[in-house]
Design a protein around this motif. Structure first.
Motif, PDB file in Angstrom:
ATOM      1  N   TYR A 100       0.836  -1.200   0.000  1.00  0.00           N
ATOM      2  CA  TYR A 100       0.000   0.000   0.000  1.00  0.00           C
ATOM      3  C   TYR A 100       0.873   1.254   0.000  1.00  0.00           C
ATOM      4  CZ  TYR A 100      -4.424  -2.345   1.214  1.00  0.00           C
ATOM      5  OH  TYR A 100      -5.562  -3.109   1.207  1.00  0.00           O
ATOM      6  N   PRO A 101       0.404   2.342  -0.602  1.00  0.00           N
ATOM      7  CA  PRO A 101       1.118   3.622  -0.501  1.00  0.00           C
ATOM      8  C   PRO A 101       1.101   4.132   0.945  1.00  0.00           C
ATOM      9  CG  PRO A 101      -0.613   3.719  -2.172  1.00  0.00           C
ATOM     10  CD  PRO A 101      -0.746   2.409  -1.481  1.00  0.00           C
ATOM     11  N   ASP A 102       1.941   5.113   1.243  1.00  0.00           N
ATOM     12  CA  ASP A 102       2.070   5.620   2.612  1.00  0.00           C
ATOM     13  C   ASP A 102       0.754   6.153   3.165  1.00  0.00           C
ATOM     14  OD1 ASP A 102       4.734   4.948   2.743  1.00  0.00           O
ATOM     15  OD2 ASP A 102       5.419   6.915   2.030  1.00  0.00           O
ATOM     16  N   THR A 103       0.009   6.863   2.367  1.00  0.00           N
ATOM     17  CA  THR A 103      -1.262   7.417   2.833  1.00  0.00           C
ATOM     18  C   THR A 103      -2.217   6.299   3.236  1.00  0.00           C
ATOM     19  OG1 THR A 103      -0.980   9.300   1.358  1.00  0.00           O
ATOM     20  CG2 THR A 103      -3.179   8.916   2.227  1.00  0.00           C
ATOM     21  N   ALA A 104      -2.292   5.261   2.429  1.00  0.00           N
ATOM     22  CA  ALA A 104      -3.177   4.144   2.746  1.00  0.00           C
ATOM     23  C   ALA A 104      -2.713   3.411   4.003  1.00  0.00           C
ATOM     24  CB  ALA A 104      -3.250   3.178   1.568  1.00  0.00           C
ATOM     25  N   LYS A 105      -1.403   3.312   4.196  1.00  0.00           N
ATOM     26  CA  LYS A 105      -0.889   2.669   5.409  1.00  0.00           C
ATOM     27  C   LYS A 105      -1.233   3.475   6.650  1.00  0.00           C
ATOM     28  CE  LYS A 105       2.996   0.193   3.379  1.00  0.00           C
ATOM     29  NZ  LYS A 105       4.460   0.109   3.288  1.00  0.00           N
ATOM     30  N   ARG A 106      -1.298   4.797   6.521  1.00  0.00           N
ATOM     31  CA  ARG A 106      -1.655   5.638   7.660  1.00  0.00           C
ATOM     32  C   ARG A 106      -3.135   5.555   7.977  1.00  0.00           C
ATOM     33  NH1 ARG A 106       0.617  11.274   5.976  1.00  0.00           N
ATOM     34  NH2 ARG A 106      -0.747  11.937   7.670  1.00  0.00           N
ATOM     35  N   VAL A 107      -3.971   5.328   6.972  1.00  0.00           N
ATOM     36  CA  VAL A 107      -5.422   5.275   7.163  1.00  0.00           C
ATOM     37  C   VAL A 107      -5.878   3.884   7.618  1.00  0.00           C
ATOM     38  CG1 VAL A 107      -7.612   5.409   5.901  1.00  0.00           C
ATOM     39  CG2 VAL A 107      -5.868   7.147   5.542  1.00  0.00           C
ATOM     40  N   LEU A 108      -5.136   2.852   7.260  1.00  0.00           N
ATOM     41  CA  LEU A 108      -5.544   1.471   7.525  1.00  0.00           C
ATOM     42  C   LEU A 108      -5.884   1.177   8.987  1.00  0.00           C
ATOM     43  CD1 LEU A 108      -6.026  -1.292   6.253  1.00  0.00           C
ATOM     44  CD2 LEU A 108      -3.620  -1.800   6.672  1.00  0.00           C
ATOM     45  N   PRO A 109      -5.100   1.628   9.984  1.00  0.00           N
ATOM     46  CA  PRO A 109      -5.491   1.326  11.377  1.00  0.00           C
ATOM     47  C   PRO A 109      -6.851   1.896  11.769  1.00  0.00           C
ATOM     48  CG  PRO A 109      -3.234   2.133  11.285  1.00  0.00           C
ATOM     49  CD  PRO A 109      -3.799   2.286   9.922  1.00  0.00           C
ATOM     50  N   TYR A 110      -7.208   3.055  11.236  1.00  0.00           N
ATOM     51  CA  TYR A 110      -8.510   3.643  11.541  1.00  0.00           C
ATOM     52  C   TYR A 110      -9.634   2.807  10.934  1.00  0.00           C
ATOM     53  CZ  TYR A 110      -5.716   7.688  12.862  1.00  0.00           C
ATOM     54  OH  TYR A 110      -4.805   8.507  13.451  1.00  0.00           O
ATOM     55  N   VAL A 111      -9.420   2.308   9.725  1.00  0.00           N
ATOM     56  CA  VAL A 111     -10.421   1.467   9.068  1.00  0.00           C
ATOM     57  C   VAL A 111     -10.609   0.171   9.849  1.00  0.00           C
ATOM     58  CG1 VAL A 111     -10.947   0.167   6.972  1.00  0.00           C
ATOM     59  CG2 VAL A 111      -9.983   2.463   6.787  1.00  0.00           C
ATOM     60  N   GLU A 112      -9.501  -0.458  10.248  1.00  0.00           N
ATOM     61  CA  GLU A 112      -9.591  -1.710  11.001  1.00  0.00           C
ATOM     62  C   GLU A 112     -10.260  -1.506  12.358  1.00  0.00           C
ATOM     63  OE1 GLU A 112      -5.523  -2.935  11.056  1.00  0.00           O
ATOM     64  OE2 GLU A 112      -5.746  -4.129   9.230  1.00  0.00           O
ATOM     65  N   GLU A 113      -9.948  -0.389  13.001  1.00  0.00           N
ATOM     66  CA  GLU A 113     -10.547  -0.119  14.310  1.00  0.00           C
ATOM     67  C   GLU A 113     -12.060   0.071  14.203  1.00  0.00           C
ATOM     68  OE1 GLU A 113     -10.307   3.295  17.760  1.00  0.00           O
ATOM     69  OE2 GLU A 113      -8.559   2.956  16.487  1.00  0.00           O
ATOM     70  N   GLU A 114     -12.500   0.785  13.187  1.00  0.00           N
ATOM     71  CA  GLU A 114     -13.945   0.985  12.989  1.00  0.00           C
ATOM     72  C   GLU A 114     -14.635  -0.338  12.671  1.00  0.00           C
ATOM     73  OE1 GLU A 114     -17.566   2.925  12.842  1.00  0.00           O
ATOM     74  OE2 GLU A 114     -15.652   3.690  13.578  1.00  0.00           O
ATOM     75  N   CYS A 115     -14.001  -1.182  11.866  1.00  0.00           N
ATOM     76  CA  CYS A 115     -14.585  -2.491  11.551  1.00  0.00           C
ATOM     77  C   CYS A 115     -14.631  -3.373  12.791  1.00  0.00           C
ATOM     78  CB  CYS A 115     -13.794  -3.166  10.435  1.00  0.00           C
ATOM     79  SG  CYS A 115     -14.016  -2.409   8.831  1.00  0.00           S
ATOM     80  N   ASP A 116     -13.603  -3.307  13.635  1.00  0.00           N
ATOM     81  CA  ASP A 116     -13.609  -4.070  14.876  1.00  0.00           C
ATOM     82  C   ASP A 116     -14.740  -3.611  15.788  1.00  0.00           C
ATOM     83  OD1 ASP A 116     -11.412  -5.558  14.109  1.00  0.00           O
ATOM     84  OD2 ASP A 116      -9.970  -4.338  15.219  1.00  0.00           O
ATOM     85  N   ARG A 117     -14.962  -2.301  15.822  1.00  0.00           N
ATOM     86  CA  ARG A 117     -16.010  -1.744  16.674  1.00  0.00           C
ATOM     87  C   ARG A 117     -17.394  -2.196  16.220  1.00  0.00           C
ATOM     88  NH1 ARG A 117     -19.413   2.224  17.302  1.00  0.00           N
ATOM     89  NH2 ARG A 117     -19.160   3.185  15.270  1.00  0.00           N
ATOM     90  N   CYS A 118     -17.591  -2.317  14.922  1.00  0.00           N
ATOM     91  CA  CYS A 118     -18.914  -2.680  14.385  1.00  0.00           C
ATOM     92  C   CYS A 118     -19.103  -4.181  14.237  1.00  0.00           C
ATOM     93  CB  CYS A 118     -19.107  -2.010  13.028  1.00  0.00           C
ATOM     94  SG  CYS A 118     -19.240  -0.225  13.137  1.00  0.00           S
ATOM     95  N   GLU A 119     -18.066  -4.947  14.497  1.00  0.00           N
ATOM     96  CA  GLU A 119     -18.164  -6.391  14.277  1.00  0.00           C
ATOM     97  C   GLU A 119     -18.879  -7.061  15.447  1.00  0.00           C
ATOM     98  OE1 GLU A 119     -15.278  -9.716  12.332  1.00  0.00           O
ATOM     99  OE2 GLU A 119     -14.385  -8.192  13.605  1.00  0.00           O
ATOM    100  N   GLY A 120     -19.729  -7.987  15.120  1.00  0.00           N
ATOM    101  CA  GLY A 120     -20.476  -8.737  16.123  1.00  0.00           C
ATOM    102  C   GLY A 120     -21.291  -9.805  15.425  1.00  0.00           C
ATOM    103  N   PRO A 121     -21.897 -10.711  16.169  1.00  0.00           N
ATOM    104  CA  PRO A 121     -22.630 -11.807  15.518  1.00  0.00           C
ATOM    105  C   PRO A 121     -23.817 -11.336  14.684  1.00  0.00           C
ATOM    106  CG  PRO A 121     -22.944 -11.853  17.901  1.00  0.00           C
ATOM    107  CD  PRO A 121     -21.922 -10.802  17.617  1.00  0.00           C
ATOM    108  N   ASN A 122     -24.501 -10.277  15.097  1.00  0.00           N
ATOM    109  CA  ASN A 122     -25.669  -9.797  14.354  1.00  0.00           C
ATOM    110  C   ASN A 122     -25.417  -8.423  13.751  1.00  0.00           C
ATOM    111  OD1 ASN A 122     -27.184 -12.079  14.957  1.00  0.00           O
ATOM    112  ND2 ASN A 122     -27.738 -11.238  16.950  1.00  0.00           N
ATOM    113  N   SER A 123     -24.187  -8.143  13.412  1.00  0.00           N
ATOM    114  CA  SER A 123     -23.825  -6.835  12.886  1.00  0.00           C
ATOM    115  C   SER A 123     -24.379  -6.638  11.483  1.00  0.00           C
ATOM    116  CB  SER A 123     -22.305  -6.701  12.858  1.00  0.00           C
ATOM    117  OG  SER A 123     -21.936  -5.493  12.247  1.00  0.00           O
ATOM    118  N   MET A 124     -24.600  -5.387  11.134  1.00  0.00           N
ATOM    119  CA  MET A 124     -25.130  -5.086   9.804  1.00  0.00           C
ATOM    120  C   MET A 124     -24.088  -5.354   8.719  1.00  0.00           C
ATOM    121  SD  MET A 124     -23.975  -2.171   8.162  1.00  0.00           S
ATOM    122  CE  MET A 124     -22.680  -1.045   8.556  1.00  0.00           C
TER     123      MET A 124
END
Length: 140
Positions: free
Chosen positions: A34-58
Motif C-alpha cells: 500500500y502507498p504511505d497514505t493508505a498505510k496511515r489510514v488502515l489502522p482507523y479502518v480496522e478499528e472501525e470495523c472491529d467496533r462494528c463487528e459482532g454476531p448480528n452486525s449489519m
C-alpha cells in the motif's frame, strides 16, 4: 481384496487449512505494498470495523445498508482528519505549474481522502465477510 488409500486421500482437511494460510500470507503481502497514505489510514479502518463487528452486525447482512456504510466512512474520515497531519503537505511543496498542472487540479477532487477511505473500508468488509462465511461453512 480392499486396497488401502494413502493418508492424504483419507484425510483431506489439512489442505483446506493450508489454502487459508496461503491466502492470508498473500493478503498481508499485498497490504505491505500500500502507498504511505493508505498505510496511515488502515489502522482507523480496522478499528472501525472491529467496533462494528459482532454476531448480528449489519456488516454481515446480505446487502449492507448504504447509509450505515457512509456513516462508518464518515466516522473514519473525521478521526483521520483530527488525528493525522494534513495529507496535502506534499502536494503544496511540489507545486503544480503550467497547463498540465491546472488540468490535473481540475481532475483531482478535494475529497480524494474520503474516496480512499471508502474503498479501503469496502475492501476490509469484504475480507471480513468472506472469513465469516468460511467459518460458518460446514465440511462433511
Amino acid at each position: 481384496m480392499e486396497t488401502k488409500l494413502p493418508y492424504y486421500m483419507v484425510y483431506p482437511m489439512p489442505f483446506i487449512y493450508d489454502d487459508e494460510r496461503l491466502d492470508r500470507r498473500d493478503y498481508e503481502y499485498m497490504r505491505s505494498l500500500y502507498p504511505d497514505t493508505a498505510k496511515r489510514v488502515l489502522p482507523y479502518v480496522e478499528e472501525e470495523c472491529d467496533r462494528c463487528e459482532g454476531p448480528n452486525s449489519m456488516i454481515y447482512d446480505e446487502y449492507p445498508d448504504r447509509l450505515q456504510l457512509r456513516l462508518m466512512s464518515g466516522r473514519i474520515y473525521d478521526r483521520v482528519k483530527a488525528e493525522e497531519r494534513p495529507f496535502d503537505e506534499h502536494d503544496e511543496e511540489s507545486g503544480t505549474k503550467g497547463v498540465e498542472g491546472q488540468q490535473l487540479q481540475r481532475f483531482c477532487r478535494r475529497d480524494w481522502l474520503r474516496d480512499l477511505i471508502d474503498v479501503m473500508l469496502y475492501q476490509e468488509l469484504y475480507k471480513r465477510r468472506s472469513e465469516n462465511r468460511r467459518m460458518r461453512q460446514k465440511f462433511y
